[in-house]
Design a protein around this motif. Structure first.
Motif, PDB file in Angstrom:
ATOM      1  N   VAL A   1       0.896  -1.335   0.103  1.00  0.00           N
ATOM      2  CA  VAL A   1      -0.418  -0.155  -0.224  1.00  0.00           C
ATOM      3  C   VAL A   1       0.944   1.784  -0.276  1.00  0.00           C
ATOM      4  CG1 VAL A   1      -1.944  -1.149   0.702  1.00  0.00           C
ATOM      5  CG2 VAL A   1      -0.463   0.120   2.631  1.00  0.00           C
ATOM      6  N   ALA A   2       1.819   0.972   0.849  1.00  0.00           N
ATOM      7  CA  ALA A   2       3.038   2.162   1.161  1.00  0.00           C
ATOM      8  C   ALA A   2       3.777   2.588  -0.981  1.00  0.00           C
ATOM      9  CB  ALA A   2       3.653   2.107   1.690  1.00  0.00           C
ATOM     10  N   HIS A   3       3.336   1.935  -1.832  1.00  0.00           N
ATOM     11  CA  HIS A   3       4.333   2.272  -2.742  1.00  0.00           C
ATOM     12  C   HIS A   3       3.414   2.664  -3.940  1.00  0.00           C
ATOM     13  CE1 HIS A   3       8.579   0.644  -2.576  1.00  0.00           C
ATOM     14  NE2 HIS A   3       8.227  -0.154  -1.936  1.00  0.00           N
ATOM     15  N   ALA A   4       2.047   1.655  -3.387  1.00  0.00           N
ATOM     16  CA  ALA A   4       0.982   1.778  -4.235  1.00  0.00           C
ATOM     17  C   ALA A   4       0.653   3.996  -3.892  1.00  0.00           C
ATOM     18  CB  ALA A   4       0.066   1.357  -4.113  1.00  0.00           C
ATOM     19  N   ALA A   5       0.677   3.840  -3.279  1.00  0.00           N
ATOM     20  CA  ALA A   5       0.347   5.517  -2.646  1.00  0.00           C
ATOM     21  C   ALA A   5       1.765   6.421  -3.679  1.00  0.00           C
ATOM     22  CB  ALA A   5       0.283   5.949  -1.294  1.00  0.00           C
ATOM     23  N   ARG A   6       2.500   6.295  -3.094  1.00  0.00           N
ATOM     24  CA  ARG A   6       3.731   6.684  -3.577  1.00  0.00           C
ATOM     25  C   ARG A   6       3.587   6.944  -4.858  1.00  0.00           C
ATOM     26  NH1 ARG A   6       6.568   9.443   0.055  1.00  0.00           N
ATOM     27  NH2 ARG A   6       8.260  10.556  -1.490  1.00  0.00           N
ATOM     28  N   GLU A   7       2.999   6.265  -5.503  1.00  0.00           N
ATOM     29  CA  GLU A   7       2.677   5.936  -7.446  1.00  0.00           C
ATOM     30  C   GLU A   7       2.394   6.874  -7.960  1.00  0.00           C
ATOM     31  OE1 GLU A   7       2.986   1.978  -9.141  1.00  0.00           O
ATOM     32  OE2 GLU A   7       4.297   1.871  -8.239  1.00  0.00           O
ATOM     33  N   ALA A   8       0.300   6.920  -7.080  1.00  0.00           N
ATOM     34  CA  ALA A   8      -0.979   7.587  -6.709  1.00  0.00           C
ATOM     35  C   ALA A   8      -0.523   8.954  -6.296  1.00  0.00           C
ATOM     36  CB  ALA A   8      -1.575   7.025  -6.153  1.00  0.00           C
TER      37      ALA A   8
ATOM     38  N   LEU B   1       2.770  17.440  -0.287  1.00  0.00           N
ATOM     39  CA  LEU B   1       3.940  17.293  -0.008  1.00  0.00           C
ATOM     40  C   LEU B   1       4.250  15.539  -0.042  1.00  0.00           C
ATOM     41  CD1 LEU B   1       2.058  18.460   3.484  1.00  0.00           C
ATOM     42  CD2 LEU B   1       4.639  19.022   2.713  1.00  0.00           C
ATOM     43  N   GLY B   2       2.929  15.294  -1.226  1.00  0.00           N
ATOM     44  CA  GLY B   2       3.357  13.563  -1.327  1.00  0.00           C
ATOM     45  C   GLY B   2       2.596  12.514  -0.909  1.00  0.00           C
ATOM     46  N   VAL B   3       3.217  11.691  -0.003  1.00  0.00           N
ATOM     47  CA  VAL B   3       2.225  11.085   0.997  1.00  0.00           C
ATOM     48  C   VAL B   3       2.335  10.951   2.466  1.00  0.00           C
ATOM     49  CG1 VAL B   3       2.106   8.365   1.926  1.00  0.00           C
ATOM     50  CG2 VAL B   3       2.911   9.592  -0.590  1.00  0.00           C
ATOM     51  N   ILE B   4       0.642  11.653   2.934  1.00  0.00           N
ATOM     52  CA  ILE B   4       0.645  12.100   3.676  1.00  0.00           C
ATOM     53  C   ILE B   4       0.421  10.782   4.614  1.00  0.00           C
ATOM     54  CG2 ILE B   4      -0.459  13.410   5.294  1.00  0.00           C
ATOM     55  CD1 ILE B   4      -0.815  15.307   2.989  1.00  0.00           C
TER      56      ILE B   4
ATOM     57  N   ALA C   1     -15.399   5.283  -5.992  1.00  0.00           N
ATOM     58  CA  ALA C   1     -16.121   6.341  -6.800  1.00  0.00           C
ATOM     59  C   ALA C   1     -15.168   6.986  -7.173  1.00  0.00           C
ATOM     60  CB  ALA C   1     -16.631   7.143  -5.019  1.00  0.00           C
ATOM     61  N   LEU C   2     -13.837   7.150  -6.867  1.00  0.00           N
ATOM     62  CA  LEU C   2     -12.394   7.716  -7.040  1.00  0.00           C
ATOM     63  C   LEU C   2     -11.896   6.383  -8.405  1.00  0.00           C
ATOM     64  CD1 LEU C   2      -9.838   8.174  -3.816  1.00  0.00           C
ATOM     65  CD2 LEU C   2     -11.713   9.707  -5.645  1.00  0.00           C
ATOM     66  N   ARG C   3     -12.597   5.709  -9.435  1.00  0.00           N
ATOM     67  CA  ARG C   3     -11.372   4.748  -9.774  1.00  0.00           C
ATOM     68  C   ARG C   3     -12.561   5.037 -11.499  1.00  0.00           C
ATOM     69  NH1 ARG C   3     -12.604   0.261  -6.517  1.00  0.00           N
ATOM     70  NH2 ARG C   3     -10.378  -0.510  -5.693  1.00  0.00           N
ATOM     71  N   GLY C   4     -13.871   6.041 -11.253  1.00  0.00           N
ATOM     72  CA  GLY C   4     -14.383   6.345 -12.451  1.00  0.00           C
ATOM     73  C   GLY C   4     -14.271   8.133 -12.670  1.00  0.00           C
ATOM     74  N   THR C   5     -12.887   8.329 -11.936  1.00  0.00           N
ATOM     75  CA  THR C   5     -12.789   9.886 -11.728  1.00  0.00           C
ATOM     76  C   THR C   5     -11.212   9.479 -12.468  1.00  0.00           C
ATOM     77  OG1 THR C   5     -11.615   9.670 -10.295  1.00  0.00           O
ATOM     78  CG2 THR C   5     -13.966  10.183  -9.888  1.00  0.00           C
ATOM     79  N   GLU C   6      -9.815  10.872 -12.627  1.00  0.00           N
ATOM     80  CA  GLU C   6      -8.708  10.810 -12.920  1.00  0.00           C
ATOM     81  C   GLU C   6      -7.669  10.642 -12.090  1.00  0.00           C
ATOM     82  OE1 GLU C   6      -7.965  14.531 -15.947  1.00  0.00           O
ATOM     83  OE2 GLU C   6      -9.844  14.730 -15.553  1.00  0.00           O
ATOM     84  N   VAL C   7      -8.419  10.573 -10.784  1.00  0.00           N
ATOM     85  CA  VAL C   7      -8.062  10.258  -9.293  1.00  0.00           C
ATOM     86  C   VAL C   7      -7.348   9.358  -9.377  1.00  0.00           C
ATOM     87  CG1 VAL C   7      -7.684  11.129  -7.099  1.00  0.00           C
ATOM     88  CG2 VAL C   7      -8.364  12.978  -7.875  1.00  0.00           C
ATOM     89  N   PRO C   8      -6.539   8.704  -8.977  1.00  0.00           N
ATOM     90  CA  PRO C   8      -6.210   7.446  -8.732  1.00  0.00           C
ATOM     91  C   PRO C   8      -6.187   6.868  -7.368  1.00  0.00           C
ATOM     92  CG  PRO C   8      -4.208   8.694  -8.385  1.00  0.00           C
ATOM     93  CD  PRO C   8      -4.987   9.442  -8.959  1.00  0.00           C
ATOM     94  N   ALA C   9      -7.388   5.044  -7.420  1.00  0.00           N
ATOM     95  CA  ALA C   9      -8.040   4.930  -6.645  1.00  0.00           C
ATOM     96  C   ALA C   9      -6.574   4.992  -5.333  1.00  0.00           C
ATOM     97  CB  ALA C   9      -8.358   4.233  -6.829  1.00  0.00           C
TER      98      ALA C   9
END
Length: 423
Positions: free
Chosen positions: A8-15, A115-118, A165-173
Motif C-alpha cells: 500500500v505504501a508503494h501504491a500510494a507513492r505512485e498515486a 507534500l507527497g504521501v501523508i 468512487a474514485l475509480r471513475g475519475t482521473e484521481v487514482p484510487a
C-alpha cells in the motif's frame, strides 16, 4: 516491514506522483463524486458503524467517546457536504508564495506543491477518515489512513466507498488507502516508513500524539490536545460571559475546542460566579472549583490534575484570579496552547491578553468552539496544530503543501566574475 504495508505504501507513492500534476477541475470533480457516493451508500456506512458502536458499548467505552465514534445519516450527509466545501475551495497547488526578478535578470518564484504521501494516525472519529482524504486529495497528496481499531469497520467501509468512487475519475484510487492491520505493529510500520511517507499527522489524545512524536522516524506535524480556557475579565458583561462559557463547555463537550477551565477576575466574581454555576448546572456540567469558587455554590473540590485535564465531558475546572496576568500565568502553566478566550469590554485588556497568550488561537468575546477549519472558512480540517512550525492552528489546504523554488533565465551562467548570459 510487512509485505502488505509495503504494497500500500508503494501504491500510494505512485498515486501521489500521478495526482500531483492534476488540474483543479479534475480533483474537484473527483471530490464531488466521492461526496455523492457517501450519501448514496449511507445505509451501508451506518450499518458498518453500528458494529463499532456495539463493540464500544460492550467494552464499557464512555458515552463521550461513543458520540465521537457514531455515524448516522445526518452526520454522513454533513461529512459529504464538507467534502463538497473542500471542492469549492481554492486550490493551493501552484500558488506563487513570493517571487521577484533578481538583479542579474533571473526570474525567481516560490510555488506551493504537494507534500507527497501523508500518513494520518487518529483515534475514534470516523469522519476524520473522509475529512483527511478530501483535504489530501485537494492539495494533491496521497494519504495513508490509520484510524483506531475501535472504528475499524467504519473506516474500512468509508475507504471502500471512496476508492470505488474514485475509480471513475482521473484521481487514482490508490491515493486513498487504509493502512492494513489492527494492531500496534501497523502503526509502527507507518511511523518507520521514512522515504515512503513524507509526513505524519497524529490526531487524538496526548498519549497517541506523544508516542508518534517520540517514536516516528517520519517527520511529524504535531496536533495538540485541547485544554482550552475561558477568562472572564473584570470588565466583562456578565450575561454575555455566561452565554459564552456555557456554549464553550456544553455545546459539544467531546471535542478538542471545548472549554475545560474557566477563570474569573476577583473583581467580578460576586456577579459572575453564581450566575455561571446556575447556568452550567442547568446544562448538566459538573464544576471542579477552587476554594474561592466554592464560596458561591456547591462544587467538586478542584485538584492539580483537574487543571491539566482535557475532560471531553460535562466537567469543567474553575478558579478565581487576581488579575489578567495571573490568568495568563495559569494558562501558561496548565494549558495545551490550543485555544484561550477572554470576555471583556476593555479593548486594552483584550489586546494585552492576545499579546501575552501563546496559543494557536485566541478568542475575544467569542466561544472557543470556533477554532475549527470549517468555521474559519478553510473547509474540513486535517487537525489543529499546537506546534510552531509552518502549520499552527486549524490545518487547511495550504498547510498540506510544501514549496519549490523555480528560477527562469535566458541562458544565465554563473561564473567567478558574476552572471553572464550565454549566446
Amino acid at each position: 516491514m510487512s509485505t502488505e504495508f509495503l504494497k500500500v505504501a508503494h501504491a500510494a507513492r505512485e498515486a501521489a506522483a500521478e495526482l500531483a500534476p492534476l488540474p483543479r477541475a479534475a480533483k474537484d470533480r473527483a471530490l464531488r463524486v466521492v461526496a455523492d457516493a457517501l450519501v448514496a451508500r449511507s445505509a451501508e456506512l451506518v450499518e458498518a458503524n453500528a458494529k463499532d458502536v456495539e463493540h464500544a458499548r460492550a467494552q464499557g467505552t464512555a458515552e463521550a467517546m461513543i458520540d465521537r465514534l457514531r455515524l448516522d445519516d445526518a452526520r454522513i450527509a454533513a461529512v459529504a457536504e464538507a467534502v463538497r466545501q473542500v471542492a469549492d475551495l481554492p486550490d493551493p497547488v501552484g500558488e506563487v508564495v513570493r517571487g521577484s526578478t533578481l538583479p542579474n535578470g533571473l526570474e525567481l518564484r516560490q510555488l506551493r506543491v504537494p507534500l507527497g504521501v501523508i500518513g494520518i494516525i487518529y483515534e475514534g472519529r470516523p469522519n476524520v477518515t473522509v475529512d483527511a482524504a478530501a483535504l489530501c486529495l485537494k492539495s494533491g497528496n496521497a494519504v495513508l489512513l490509520r484510524g483506531s481499531s475501535s472504528a475499524y469497520s467504519s473506516n474500512t467501509a468509508l475507504v471502500r466507498v471512496m476508492q470505488e468512487a474514485l475509480r471513475g475519475t482521473e484521481v487514482p484510487a490508490d491515493a486513498v488507502q487504509l493502512v492494513p492491520g489492527r494492531t500496534r505493529d501497523s502503526v509502527k510500520e507507518l511511523m518507520r516508513a521514512r522515504g515512503l511517507v513524507d509526513v505524519l499527522i497524529p490526531r487524538g489524545g496526548a498519549a497517541l500524539i506523544n508516542s508518534v512524536v517520540e517514536e516516528s522516524t517520519v517527520p511529524v506535524i504535531e496536533t495538540g490536545v485541547g485544554n482550552c480556557h475561558v477568562y472572564v475579565d473584570a470588565d466583562a458583561d456578565v450575561d454575555l460571559a455566561v452565554q459564552i462559557l456555557v456554549n464553550a463547555k456544553a455545546q459539544r463537550p467531546s471535542v478538542c475546542n471545548a472549554a475545560e477551565t474557566f477563570l474569573v477576575h476577583a473583581d467580578i466574581a460576586d456577579a459572575f460566579v453564581p450566575a455561571a454555576l446556575r447556568a452550567l448546572g442547568e446544562a448538566g456540567v459538573t464544576v471542579h472549583g477552587d476554594a474561592a469558587i466554592a464560596r458561591y455554590g456547591e462544587v467538586v473540590p478542584v485538584t492539580e490534575d483537574d487543571f491539566y485535564a482535557e475532560y471531553l465531558s460535562l466537567d469543567i475546572a474553575a478558579a478565581v484570579v487576581g488579575s489578567l496576568e495571573e490568568a495568563v500565568a495559569h494558562i501558561r502553566r496548565y494549558g495545551s496552547a490550543h485555544t484561550e478566550a477572554i470576555v471583556t469590554r476593555s479593548q486594552r485588556a483584550a489586546r494585552r491578553f492576545v499579546a501575552l497568550v501563546d496559543s494557536a488561537a485566541v478568542a475575544v468575546n467569542a466561544s472557543t468552539r470556533f477554532t475549527d477549519g470549517g468555521e474559519f472558512g478553510f473547509g474540513a480540517e486535517i487537525g489543529i496544530s499546537t506546534q510552531k512550525l509552518h502549520a499552527r492552528g486549524p490545518m487547511g489546504l495550504p498547510e498540506l503543501t510544501s514549496t519549490k523554488w523555480v528560477f527562469t533565465g535566458e541562458g544565465h551562467l554563473r561564473t567567478s566574475e558574476g552572471t553572464v548570459v550565454a549566446g
